[in-house]
Design a protein around this motif. Structure first.
Motif, mmCIF file in Angstrom:
data_model
loop_
_atom_site.group_PDB
_atom_site.id
_atom_site.type_symbol
_atom_site.label_atom_id
_atom_site.label_comp_id
_atom_site.label_asym_id
_atom_site.label_seq_id
_atom_site.Cartn_x
_atom_site.Cartn_y
_atom_site.Cartn_z
ATOM 1 N N SER A 76 35.537 47.842 46.750
ATOM 2 C CA SER A 76 34.737 47.070 45.801
ATOM 3 C C SER A 76 35.015 47.481 44.360
ATOM 4 N N GLY A 80 37.408 44.451 44.115
ATOM 5 C CA GLY A 80 36.321 43.529 43.847
ATOM 6 C C GLY A 80 35.240 43.526 44.904
ATOM 7 N N ARG A 81 34.022 43.267 44.454
ATOM 8 C CA ARG A 81 32.884 43.228 45.370
ATOM 9 C C ARG A 81 33.002 42.042 46.332
ATOM 10 N N ARG A 82 33.400 40.895 45.795
ATOM 11 C CA ARG A 82 33.402 39.657 46.569
ATOM 12 C C ARG A 82 34.397 39.719 47.730
ATOM 13 N N VAL A 83 35.620 40.134 47.474
ATOM 14 C CA VAL A 83 36.634 40.182 48.536
ATOM 15 C C VAL A 83 36.235 41.185 49.616
ATOM 16 N N THR A 84 35.569 42.263 49.217
ATOM 17 C CA THR A 84 35.121 43.249 50.196
ATOM 18 C C THR A 84 34.084 42.652 51.133
ATOM 19 N N ALA A 125 29.248 47.184 48.484
ATOM 20 C CA ALA A 125 29.600 46.062 47.617
ATOM 21 C C ALA A 125 28.354 45.310 47.158
ATOM 22 N N THR A 129 26.942 45.194 43.370
ATOM 23 C CA THR A 129 26.775 43.882 42.727
ATOM 24 C C THR A 129 25.408 43.760 42.089
ATOM 25 N N GLU A 193 32.689 37.272 41.346
ATOM 26 C CA GLU A 193 33.033 38.690 41.210
ATOM 27 C C GLU A 193 32.266 39.294 40.035
ATOM 28 N N THR A 194 31.744 40.506 40.215
ATOM 29 C CA THR A 194 30.947 41.158 39.162
ATOM 30 C C THR A 194 31.488 42.524 38.773
ATOM 31 N N ARG A 195 32.614 42.935 39.310
ATOM 32 C CA ARG A 195 33.144 44.267 39.037
ATOM 33 C C ARG A 195 33.342 44.470 37.536
#
Length: 405
Positions: A76, A80-84, A125, A129, A193-195
């Motif tokens: 994450s 990235g948080r989303r892909v995780t 993740a 987020t 995505e918020t990373r």
């Protein structure tokens, strides 16, 4: 406990759309979480494994979770948080189907580990987020709402699973997999995505060297291992102890559903009040209540006694879950937030390994009374340790606030 400086505002601002998508995702995922509460019973009754072997398979799920939390936090932060989260939900669906169809012990071991490995990638993740999206004063409220959604789903799924299990355990695996797919679709369509981005010319620090120098954080992780060891007795030792007292699978499902019902009813009423307390000390007291709640099992042998035990440790769980995410977000450096959440989450993975192994073997060799007394004693020990750690947590929180972490 004295009031903390950070409180929930009197008129909270609206939470962002991405947060509510996470809320819906958590609800859907838990509505279909049929397998974990009944895994030990499935293995002993459908696959005819011994109690200790079934506990060891449940521990394999926990072993996967140990790796999952660390990998999920690293992924994450790096990718990235989303892909995780997407990897988690779609991968878990496949692993559950394979576990439900496994017949040989090597396949059961492998797929159980895969369920743990893939199933918990989303936890750091999601936590990261929420911390990315919200200011520190809003996080207790947000984590509390996620916890409430999880348990709204859990209170429904546990009762449903008790009924569905009577129709065949295989159905539980397919429905659980379907809910994971739907949760993944929610993330795919509604969560950006918020990373956090780094300043130009800088690179992300490696996680482990920073964590290994952070003695305060590692002490807290060790304490949480003890807490998780206690908590996971509810999914391993408790169903076997109830079966030993002649109580049926459906009774266990109903009693465990009280956990979700109490949270759904009580948590919204107390979350604002909990946010005004000293967070690290509230975590300590909550751990003590959970340990003593399980300890009630030493003196009860009927459904209402076990129901009382569940209600007591659920009250402690509410206090712990409402603030632990905010505590971790307060002490974690912003560029390693996902990784810190993942390392802390490893504590639950380790507890999911230690808990089933220790609990089921103690039950088999020492009996229920000694087992539950030991759980209560562990609760007292971790309470003392967490309470002693509270001043250091406050110092770190203040330091991060001053530095803008």
């Amino acid at each position: 406990m004295s009031s903390a400086a950070t409180t929930v505002p009197g008129t909270p601002r609206a939470l962002p759309r991405a947060f509510w998508a996470l809320w819906v995702c958590q609800l859907i995922n838990r509505l279909g979480s049929f397998v974990q509460p009944f895994l030990v019973l499935y293995l002993t009754q459908d696959r005819h494994l011994t109690a200790s072997t079934a506990g060891a398979v449940a521990a394999a799920v926990g072993g996967g979770s140990v790796v999952s939390q660390l990998v999920g936090g690293w992924l994450s932060d790096r990718f990235g948080r989303r892909v995780t989260m997407l990897m988690c939900f779609f991968g878990t669906a496949a692993a559950l189907i394979l576990l439900g169809s496994a017949r040989s012990m090597p396949m059961i071991w492998a797929t159980a580990f895969a369920v743990g490995l893939l199933g918990d990638l989303f936890r750091p993740a999601v936590s990261a987020t929420v911390a990315d999206l919200l200011q520190p004063g809003e996080r207790v409220r947000a984590y509390g709402l996620l916890f409430w959604a999880i348990n709204l789903g859990f209170s429904i799924s546990t009762v449903s699973a008790g009924v569905l299990a009577s129709l065949g355990y295989g159905l539980l695996f397919w429905l659980n997999a379907a809910s994971s797919v739907v949760a993944g679709i929610v993330i795919w369509t509604m969560v950006p995505e918020t990373r956090p981005t780094l300043e130009e010319g800088t690179s992300r620090r490696p996680l482990l060297p920073v964590v290994l120098r952070d003695r305060m954080f590692l002490t807290g992780v060790l304490i949480q291992v003890g807490y998780a060891t206690i908590y996971f007795q509810g999914y391993s030792t408790l169903p076997l102890a109830m079966a030993g007292d002649g109580l049926s699978t459906s009774v266990y499902g109903t009693v465990m559903a009280l956990n979700g019902v109490v949270i759904v009813v009580l948590q919204p009423l107390v979350v604002k009040r909990l946010a005004t307390y000293d967070r690290p000390k509230l975590v300590a007291v909550s751990m003590l209540i959970v340990g003593l709640g399980f300890g009630i099992g030493a003196v009860v042998h009927n459904w209402w006694g076990y129901a009382l035990s569940v209600v007591v440790w659920t009250i402690g769980e509410i206090g712990f879950a409402a603030v632990i995410g905010a505590v971790l977000a307060d002490i974690a450096p912003s560029d390693l937030r996902g990784g810190y959440m993942g390392v802390a989450g490893m504590a639950f993975g380790l507890g999911a390994v230690i808990g089933p192994l220790a609990g089921t073997n103690a039950l088999q060799n020492l009996g229920a009374t000694t087992t539950w007394i030991g759980v209560a004693v562990l609760g007292v020990i971790i309470f003392i340790a967490q309470y002693a750690l509270s001043p250091a947590i406050h110092r770190r929180t203040a330091e991060n606030a001053l530095s803008g972490e």
